[in-house]
Motif scaffolding. Structure first.
Motif, PDB file in Angstrom:
ATOM      1  N   SER A 191       0.860  -1.184   0.000  1.00 42.07           N
ATOM      2  CA  SER A 191       0.000   0.000   0.000  1.00 42.07           C
ATOM      3  C   SER A 191       0.896   1.233   0.000  1.00 42.07           C
ATOM      4  O   SER A 191       2.060   1.182   0.402  1.00 42.07           O
ATOM      5  CB  SER A 191      -0.952   0.001   1.199  1.00 42.07           C
ATOM      6  OG  SER A 191      -0.232   0.060   2.402  1.00 42.07           O
ATOM      7  N   SER A 194      -4.800   7.337  -0.745  1.00 41.62           N
ATOM      8  CA  SER A 194      -4.107   6.093  -0.437  1.00 41.62           C
ATOM      9  C   SER A 194      -4.434   5.048  -1.494  1.00 41.62           C
ATOM     10  O   SER A 194      -5.546   5.017  -2.020  1.00 41.62           O
ATOM     11  CB  SER A 194      -4.529   5.576   0.941  1.00 41.62           C
ATOM     12  OG  SER A 194      -4.079   6.467   1.940  1.00 41.62           O
ATOM     13  N   TYR A 195      -3.455   4.192  -1.762  1.00 38.03           N
ATOM     14  CA  TYR A 195      -3.592   3.175  -2.799  1.00 38.03           C
ATOM     15  C   TYR A 195      -3.169   1.807  -2.280  1.00 38.03           C
ATOM     16  O   TYR A 195      -2.222   1.700  -1.498  1.00 38.03           O
ATOM     17  CB  TYR A 195      -2.724   3.531  -4.015  1.00 38.03           C
ATOM     18  CG  TYR A 195      -3.245   4.743  -4.750  1.00 38.03           C
ATOM     19  CD1 TYR A 195      -4.109   4.592  -5.830  1.00 38.03           C
ATOM     20  CD2 TYR A 195      -2.913   6.025  -4.346  1.00 38.03           C
ATOM     21  CE1 TYR A 195      -4.618   5.698  -6.485  1.00 38.03           C
ATOM     22  CE2 TYR A 195      -3.418   7.133  -4.993  1.00 38.03           C
ATOM     23  CZ  TYR A 195      -4.269   6.966  -6.063  1.00 38.03           C
ATOM     24  OH  TYR A 195      -4.779   8.053  -6.711  1.00 38.03           O
ATOM     25  N   SER A 196      -3.877   0.790  -2.726  1.00 38.05           N
ATOM     26  CA  SER A 196      -3.435  -0.588  -2.571  1.00 38.05           C
ATOM     27  C   SER A 196      -2.765  -0.960  -3.872  1.00 38.05           C
ATOM     28  O   SER A 196      -3.052  -0.368  -4.919  1.00 38.05           O
ATOM     29  CB  SER A 196      -4.628  -1.522  -2.327  1.00 38.05           C
ATOM     30  OG  SER A 196      -5.215  -1.235  -1.078  1.00 38.05           O
ATOM     31  N   ALA A 206      -7.523   3.072  -2.244  1.00 40.12           N
ATOM     32  CA  ALA A 206      -7.802   2.364  -0.987  1.00 40.12           C
ATOM     33  C   ALA A 206      -8.190   3.404   0.046  1.00 40.12           C
ATOM     34  O   ALA A 206      -8.074   4.607  -0.194  1.00 40.12           O
ATOM     35  CB  ALA A 206      -6.570   1.590  -0.530  1.00 40.12           C
ATOM     36  N   GLN A 237      -3.344   3.693   4.148  1.00 45.08           N
ATOM     37  CA  GLN A 237      -2.113   2.952   3.889  1.00 45.08           C
ATOM     38  C   GLN A 237      -1.904   1.983   5.031  1.00 45.08           C
ATOM     39  O   GLN A 237      -1.935   2.357   6.183  1.00 45.08           O
ATOM     40  CB  GLN A 237      -0.903   3.881   3.776  1.00 45.08           C
ATOM     41  CG  GLN A 237       0.369   3.098   3.487  1.00 45.08           C
ATOM     42  CD  GLN A 237       1.580   3.993   3.300  1.00 45.08           C
ATOM     43  OE1 GLN A 237       1.496   5.192   3.465  1.00 45.08           O
ATOM     44  NE2 GLN A 237       2.693   3.389   2.965  1.00 45.08           N
TER      45      GLN A 237
END
Length: 152
Positions: free
Chosen positions: A81, A110-112, A134, A137
């Protein structure tokens, strides 16, 4: 939505970084055996990817709207993440001057993601990083790392 970017990154010291370009995060110094098995380690606003060689390697970074598998055959993959509050990611080699690194603009947040690794046995190393929105994190538990074939 699919936003794809292709780069050649100098993976000096067998690593390269994807990080928030505005934050200038601290690179995680501790490297565990689990990190090496996963071939990545993460800290707030940065992910460090471990390569087989200390050379220029092709890296594809893909931002998608929902979880998506990378196309093609891959030897190894691991989940991660990354928080990008500025909406600008930098892709850098270990010894690169960060202001000169390629930038990717995306939605702040935030990203997965999944990192895909291939070519460690053939010498044709390549990497694909797929990221999607997402909520926060998180550090991904080691059990979410998968291997399709042994990576040396």
């Amino acid at each position: 939505m699919k936003d794809m970017h292709k780069f050649q990154v100098f993976a000096d010291y067998h690593q390269f970084y994807l990080m928030d370009a505005s934050i200038k995060p601290n690179i995680p110094e501790e490297v565990t055996e689990q990190d090496m098995l996963r071939r990545l380690r993460a800290a707030p606003h940065i992910v460090v990817f471990h390569t087989e060689s200390a050379a220029h390697v092709p890296v594809e970074v893909v931002f998608v709207s929902e979880p998506t598998e990378a196309e093609g055959a891959w030897e190894h993959q691991a989940a991660f993440s990354l928080s990008l509050p500025s909406g600008t990611a930098a892709l850098c080699g270990c010894t690169d001057f960060v202001p000169d690194c390629p930038r990717i603009t995306t939605a702040p947040g935030s990203y997965s993601g999944h990192a895909y690794f291939a070519g460690s046995t053939s010498g044709d190393e390549r990497y694909c990083l797929v990221l999607w929105p997402a909520t926060t994190q998180q550090v991904i538990p080691s059990g979410l790392s998968r291997e399709a074939a042994p990576v040396r």
